[in-house]
Design a protein around this motif. Structure first.
Motif, PDB file in Angstrom:
ATOM      1  N   PRO A  66       0.794  -1.241   0.000  1.00 48.76           N
ATOM      2  CA  PRO A  66       0.000   0.000   0.000  1.00 48.76           C
ATOM      3  C   PRO A  66       0.820   1.282   0.000  1.00 48.76           C
ATOM      4  CG  PRO A  66       0.118  -0.884   2.213  1.00 48.76           C
ATOM      5  CD  PRO A  66       0.887  -1.842   1.339  1.00 48.76           C
ATOM      6  N   GLY A  67       2.121   1.193  -0.249  1.00 48.45           N
ATOM      7  CA  GLY A  67       2.950   2.384  -0.316  1.00 48.45           C
ATOM      8  C   GLY A  67       3.823   2.551   0.912  1.00 48.45           C
ATOM      9  N   SER A  68       4.801   3.447   0.789  1.00 49.48           N
ATOM     10  CA  SER A  68       5.765   3.670   1.873  1.00 49.48           C
ATOM     11  C   SER A  68       5.551   4.986   2.588  1.00 49.48           C
ATOM     12  CB  SER A  68       7.195   3.625   1.311  1.00 49.48           C
ATOM     13  OG  SER A  68       7.383   4.638   0.331  1.00 49.48           O
ATOM     14  N   ARG A  69       4.674   5.845   2.067  1.00 50.51           N
ATOM     15  CA  ARG A  69       4.409   7.135   2.703  1.00 50.51           C
ATOM     16  C   ARG A  69       3.198   7.027   3.630  1.00 50.51           C
ATOM     17  NH1 ARG A  69       4.788   8.235  -2.848  1.00 50.51           N
ATOM     18  NH2 ARG A  69       6.575   9.514  -3.494  1.00 50.51           N
ATOM     19  N   GLY A  70       3.201   7.855   4.662  1.00 49.57           N
ATOM     20  CA  GLY A  70       2.063   7.863   5.564  1.00 49.57           C
ATOM     21  C   GLY A  70       0.774   8.229   4.860  1.00 49.57           C
ATOM     22  N   SER A  71       0.829   9.195   3.920  1.00 43.52           N
ATOM     23  CA  SER A  71      -0.382   9.607   3.204  1.00 43.52           C
ATOM     24  C   SER A  71      -0.914   8.471   2.334  1.00 43.52           C
ATOM     25  CB  SER A  71      -0.089  10.845   2.348  1.00 43.52           C
ATOM     26  OG  SER A  71       0.960  10.596   1.426  1.00 43.52           O
ATOM     27  N   GLU A  72      -0.014   7.672   1.744  1.00 42.42           N
ATOM     28  CA  GLU A  72      -0.456   6.539   0.943  1.00 42.42           C
ATOM     29  C   GLU A  72      -1.148   5.493   1.811  1.00 42.42           C
ATOM     30  OE1 GLU A  72       2.818   6.455  -2.659  1.00 42.42           O
ATOM     31  OE2 GLU A  72       3.375   5.599  -0.728  1.00 42.42           O
ATOM     32  N   VAL A  73      -0.552   5.205   2.955  1.00 38.16           N
ATOM     33  CA  VAL A  73      -1.154   4.234   3.870  1.00 38.16           C
ATOM     34  C   VAL A  73      -2.536   4.720   4.315  1.00 38.16           C
ATOM     35  CG1 VAL A  73      -0.933   3.140   6.139  1.00 38.16           C
ATOM     36  CG2 VAL A  73       1.065   3.320   4.632  1.00 38.16           C
ATOM     37  N   ASP A  74      -2.653   6.015   4.590  1.00 36.97           N
ATOM     38  CA  ASP A  74      -3.931   6.567   5.030  1.00 36.97           C
ATOM     39  C   ASP A  74      -5.017   6.386   3.977  1.00 36.97           C
ATOM     40  OD1 ASP A  74      -2.877   7.348   7.448  1.00 36.97           O
ATOM     41  OD2 ASP A  74      -2.527   9.430   6.845  1.00 36.97           O
ATOM     42  N   TYR A  75      -4.656   6.576   2.714  1.00 34.86           N
ATOM     43  CA  TYR A  75      -5.666   6.540   1.656  1.00 34.86           C
ATOM     44  C   TYR A  75      -5.865   5.151   1.041  1.00 34.86           C
ATOM     45  CZ  TYR A  75      -6.400  11.594   1.476  1.00 34.86           C
ATOM     46  OH  TYR A  75      -6.750  12.877   1.786  1.00 34.86           O
ATOM     47  N   LEU A  76      -4.864   4.278   1.151  1.00 33.33           N
ATOM     48  CA  LEU A  76      -4.934   3.005   0.436  1.00 33.33           C
ATOM     49  C   LEU A  76      -5.069   1.772   1.323  1.00 33.33           C
ATOM     50  CD1 LEU A  76      -2.282   3.493  -2.400  1.00 33.33           C
ATOM     51  CD2 LEU A  76      -4.756   3.290  -2.679  1.00 33.33           C
ATOM     52  N   ALA A  77      -4.495   1.798   2.509  1.00 33.78           N
ATOM     53  CA  ALA A  77      -4.415   0.562   3.301  1.00 33.78           C
ATOM     54  C   ALA A  77      -5.791  -0.030   3.575  1.00 33.78           C
ATOM     55  CB  ALA A  77      -3.663   0.813   4.603  1.00 33.78           C
ATOM     56  N   ARG A  78      -6.755   0.787   3.990  1.00 32.72           N
ATOM     57  CA  ARG A  78      -8.070   0.234   4.294  1.00 32.72           C
ATOM     58  C   ARG A  78      -8.734  -0.336   3.041  1.00 32.72           C
ATOM     59  NH1 ARG A  78     -11.697  -0.114   8.684  1.00 32.72           N
ATOM     60  NH2 ARG A  78     -13.266  -1.579   7.907  1.00 32.72           N
ATOM     61  N   ARG A  79      -8.593   0.351   1.896  1.00 34.99           N
ATOM     62  CA  ARG A  79      -9.145  -0.175   0.650  1.00 34.99           C
ATOM     63  C   ARG A  79      -8.515  -1.525   0.310  1.00 34.99           C
ATOM     64  NH1 ARG A  79     -11.463   3.763  -3.104  1.00 34.99           N
ATOM     65  NH2 ARG A  79     -11.688   5.748  -2.020  1.00 34.99           N
ATOM     66  N   PHE A  80      -7.204  -1.598   0.456  1.00 32.88           N
ATOM     67  CA  PHE A  80      -6.507  -2.847   0.142  1.00 32.88           C
ATOM     68  C   PHE A  80      -6.955  -3.954   1.098  1.00 32.88           C
ATOM     69  CE2 PHE A  80      -2.431  -1.451  -2.317  1.00 32.88           C
ATOM     70  CZ  PHE A  80      -3.224  -0.765  -3.217  1.00 32.88           C
ATOM     71  N   PHE A  81      -7.062  -3.646   2.383  1.00 32.30           N
ATOM     72  CA  PHE A  81      -7.458  -4.670   3.346  1.00 32.30           C
ATOM     73  C   PHE A  81      -8.914  -5.105   3.152  1.00 32.30           C
ATOM     74  CE2 PHE A  81      -3.958  -3.127   6.387  1.00 32.30           C
ATOM     75  CZ  PHE A  81      -3.090  -4.130   5.945  1.00 32.30           C
ATOM     76  N   ASP A  82      -9.775  -4.189   2.763  1.00 36.09           N
ATOM     77  CA  ASP A  82     -11.158  -4.585   2.462  1.00 36.09           C
ATOM     78  C   ASP A  82     -11.193  -5.493   1.227  1.00 36.09           C
ATOM     79  OD1 ASP A  82     -12.114  -3.192   4.628  1.00 36.09           O
ATOM     80  OD2 ASP A  82     -12.780  -1.440   3.474  1.00 36.09           O
ATOM     81  N   ALA A  83     -10.317  -5.229   0.261  1.00 36.05           N
ATOM     82  CA  ALA A  83     -10.209  -6.123  -0.893  1.00 36.05           C
ATOM     83  C   ALA A  83      -9.672  -7.489  -0.469  1.00 36.05           C
ATOM     84  CB  ALA A  83      -9.301  -5.506  -1.959  1.00 36.05           C
ATOM     85  N   VAL A  84      -8.710  -7.495   0.451  1.00 35.85           N
ATOM     86  CA  VAL A  84      -8.178  -8.751   0.992  1.00 35.85           C
ATOM     87  C   VAL A  84      -9.297  -9.562   1.641  1.00 35.85           C
ATOM     88  CG1 VAL A  84      -6.742  -9.707   2.842  1.00 35.85           C
ATOM     89  CG2 VAL A  84      -5.792  -8.000   1.280  1.00 35.85           C
ATOM     90  N   SER A  85     -10.145  -8.891   2.407  1.00 34.94           N
ATOM     91  CA  SER A  85     -11.259  -9.577   3.061  1.00 34.94           C
ATOM     92  C   SER A  85     -12.163 -10.266   2.040  1.00 34.94           C
ATOM     93  CB  SER A  85     -12.061  -8.579   3.897  1.00 34.94           C
ATOM     94  OG  SER A  85     -13.155  -9.218   4.530  1.00 34.94           O
ATOM     95  N   LEU A  86     -12.455  -9.564   0.940  1.00 37.31           N
ATOM     96  CA  LEU A  86     -13.301 -10.143  -0.104  1.00 37.31           C
ATOM     97  C   LEU A  86     -12.617 -11.332  -0.767  1.00 37.31           C
ATOM     98  CD1 LEU A  86     -14.605  -6.839  -1.739  1.00 37.31           C
ATOM     99  CD2 LEU A  86     -15.904  -8.425  -0.295  1.00 37.31           C
ATOM    100  N   MET A  87     -11.316 -11.207  -1.030  1.00 39.20           N
ATOM    101  CA  MET A  87     -10.586 -12.321  -1.645  1.00 39.20           C
ATOM    102  C   MET A  87     -10.519 -13.516  -0.708  1.00 39.20           C
ATOM    103  SD  MET A  87      -7.456 -10.565  -3.816  1.00 39.20           S
ATOM    104  CE  MET A  87      -7.010  -9.224  -2.703  1.00 39.20           C
ATOM    105  N   HIS A  88     -10.328 -13.259   0.573  1.00 37.84           N
ATOM    106  CA  HIS A  88     -10.274 -14.347   1.563  1.00 37.84           C
ATOM    107  C   HIS A  88     -11.611 -15.078   1.640  1.00 37.84           C
ATOM    108  CE1 HIS A  88      -9.141 -16.519   5.174  1.00 37.84           C
ATOM    109  NE2 HIS A  88     -10.242 -16.080   5.771  1.00 37.84           N
ATOM    110  N   GLN A  89     -12.710 -14.331   1.574  1.00 41.96           N
ATOM    111  CA  GLN A  89     -14.025 -14.962   1.593  1.00 41.96           C
ATOM    112  C   GLN A  89     -14.235 -15.833   0.366  1.00 41.96           C
ATOM    113  OE1 GLN A  89     -17.154 -12.012   2.224  1.00 41.96           O
ATOM    114  NE2 GLN A  89     -15.787 -10.847   3.572  1.00 41.96           N
ATOM    115  N   ALA A  90     -13.759 -15.334  -0.790  1.00 37.76           N
ATOM    116  CA  ALA A  90     -13.963 -16.080  -2.040  1.00 37.76           C
ATOM    117  C   ALA A  90     -13.025 -17.275  -2.142  1.00 37.76           C
ATOM    118  CB  ALA A  90     -13.747 -15.143  -3.237  1.00 37.76           C
ATOM    119  N   ARG A  91     -11.811 -17.125  -1.632  1.00 35.27           N
ATOM    120  CA  ARG A  91     -10.800 -18.190  -1.770  1.00 35.27           C
ATOM    121  C   ARG A  91      -9.980 -18.269  -0.484  1.00 35.27           C
ATOM    122  NH1 ARG A  91      -8.948 -17.561  -8.144  1.00 35.27           N
ATOM    123  NH2 ARG A  91     -11.018 -16.928  -8.875  1.00 35.27           N
ATOM    124  N   PRO A  92     -10.435 -19.035   0.456  1.00 33.58           N
ATOM    125  CA  PRO A  92      -9.752 -19.120   1.757  1.00 33.58           C
ATOM    126  C   PRO A  92      -8.337 -19.667   1.686  1.00 33.58           C
ATOM    127  CG  PRO A  92     -11.990 -19.997   1.887  1.00 33.58           C
ATOM    128  CD  PRO A  92     -11.692 -19.794   0.437  1.00 33.58           C
TER     129      PRO A  92
END
Length: 381
Positions: A197-223
């Protein structure tokens, strides 16, 4: 020419620290007694840099985000300029990327008689082409990491040398996925998704939650999917907190650094737009490039773009070889589906890997030696 030249360097984030560390290694081979000072991170420190400020002080992207830190950043640049001009004057100043910080500093130093070099040509071919005038006033020499850049700069009277991309020499042409998985203690036969999700604090702020929510969806679809995230030290606590808030901390491995090992180990990566996307391409890994930033910053940057692509692999290949999901398009469902699409299409992956092998050969040069030769010529002036 002195056998112990004094260099000042400034790198503004993790990728710049990596490039500057490689450059310093080459300079030290030529001049073992050199001294170096400036702004840098752990890779530069490992090559002997005396860091007056850490590089993450400058790791800010986006107009609104920069404004929030403007006073501190300008204060650092002012103090650095005064120290270099009136205290510890260098033989050569080398600004490594971070053009919004470095070019003005280089212009001040050059006007005062300090020889200046800029490592990594600002992407005037992609956006804000007016910056070439600033480069002309700031840098005595530009070290270019892409082959088409010196000719472009020559049209504007800027001396430049193509030195290849340093990371192309660090990444093997055939990365060892199995060894990387063993190094990270990952399953040898399960599909692995790298999350960057990036190395800057601003990138983490804007991207990390989106990426983790996508991870949750992928985990549900393919454990059976394994997820691993290489966190830069300055952002690890923040990333771990967001992972807990998103409810994915139980199945996302967050490791300290080791981004290259993670890219070597993975089958596909969900990755923030930036230098890391080129590193993923050199590891021959399919990817989904995403970015999200402050709305005002996005509107300004969108209007200044000269090319339809944002990700470096697409820019260098001249085509959308990997998907880009930016701003509102970077929704968790779309991110998740784009990653899964790569896992479901081995033929598409194979074609992409062949193109990335070609790109790797184009970028592979003896960067440290070529850059050091250019700096030596500059020192002899």
């Amino acid at each position: 020419m002195s056998s112990s030249p004094r260099f000042a360097l400034v790198a503004g984030e993790a990728s710049g620290d990596l490039l500057a560390g490689l450059l310093l290694g080459g300079l030290r081979q030529r001049w073992p007694e050199l001294s170096s000072v400036g702004i840098g991170g752990p890779q530069m420190a490992a090559q002997g840099l005396e860091a007056w400020w850490p590089s993450d002080k400058l790791a800010v992207r986006g107009y609104v985000e920069v404004l929030r830190h403007y006073r501190e950043i300008v204060g650092i640049r002012t103090q650095l300029r005064q120290r270099l001009l009136h205290g510890e004057r260098p033989d050569v100043f080398i600004g490594v990327d971070a053009p919004d910080f470095n070019l003005e500093l280089e212009a001040n130093l050059k006007a005062a008689g300090v020889r200046t070099a800029h490592f990594v040509c600002p992407s005037v071919w992609a956006w804000r082409p007016e910056r070439v005038k600033k480069i002309q006033a700031s840098a005595d020499h530009v070290l270019c990491i892409f082959p088409f850049e010196p000719a472009l700069l020559a049209e504007h009277g800027v001396a430049a040398t193509y030195v290849g991309h340093p990371v192309a020499n660090v990444v093997p042409l055939e990365p060892d996925r199995l060894a990387a998985r063993r190094q990270l203690d990952l399953p040898e036969d399960a599909p692995v998704v790298a999350i960057l999700p990036g190395s800057r604090g601003s990138e983490v702020d804007y991207l990390a939650r989106r990426f983790f929510d996508a991870v949750s969806l992928m985990h549900q679809a393919r454990p059976n999917l394994c997820f691993v995230l290489p966190a830069v030290p300055s952002q690890r606590e923040r990333i771990e907190r967001v992972a807990r808030e998103a409810g994915v901390a139980g199945y996302v491995r967050i490791v300290p650094g080791q981004s290259h090992a993670v890219l070597a180990a993975c089958d596909v990566t969900l990755i923030a737009s930036g230098t890391a996307t080129l590193e993923a391409a050199l590891f021959k890994r399919p990817m989904v490039i995403a970015y999200n930033m402050n709305w005002i910053s996005w509107q300004i940057m969108r209007r200044q773009r000269l090319q339809p692509w944002v990700g470096l692999p697409n820019i260098l290949c001249g085509d959308f070889v990997v998907p880009e999901l930016l701003q509102d398009e970077a929704s968790p469902p779309r991110l998740a589906q784009a990653v899964l699409d790569w896992l479901d299409d081995p033929g598409r992956v194979q074609a992409l890997q062949a193109r990335f092998v070609q790109l790797h050969h184009e970028l592979r040069r003896d960067t440290a030696a070529l850059a050091t030769d250019a700096i030596e010529t500059l020192l002899a002036r």
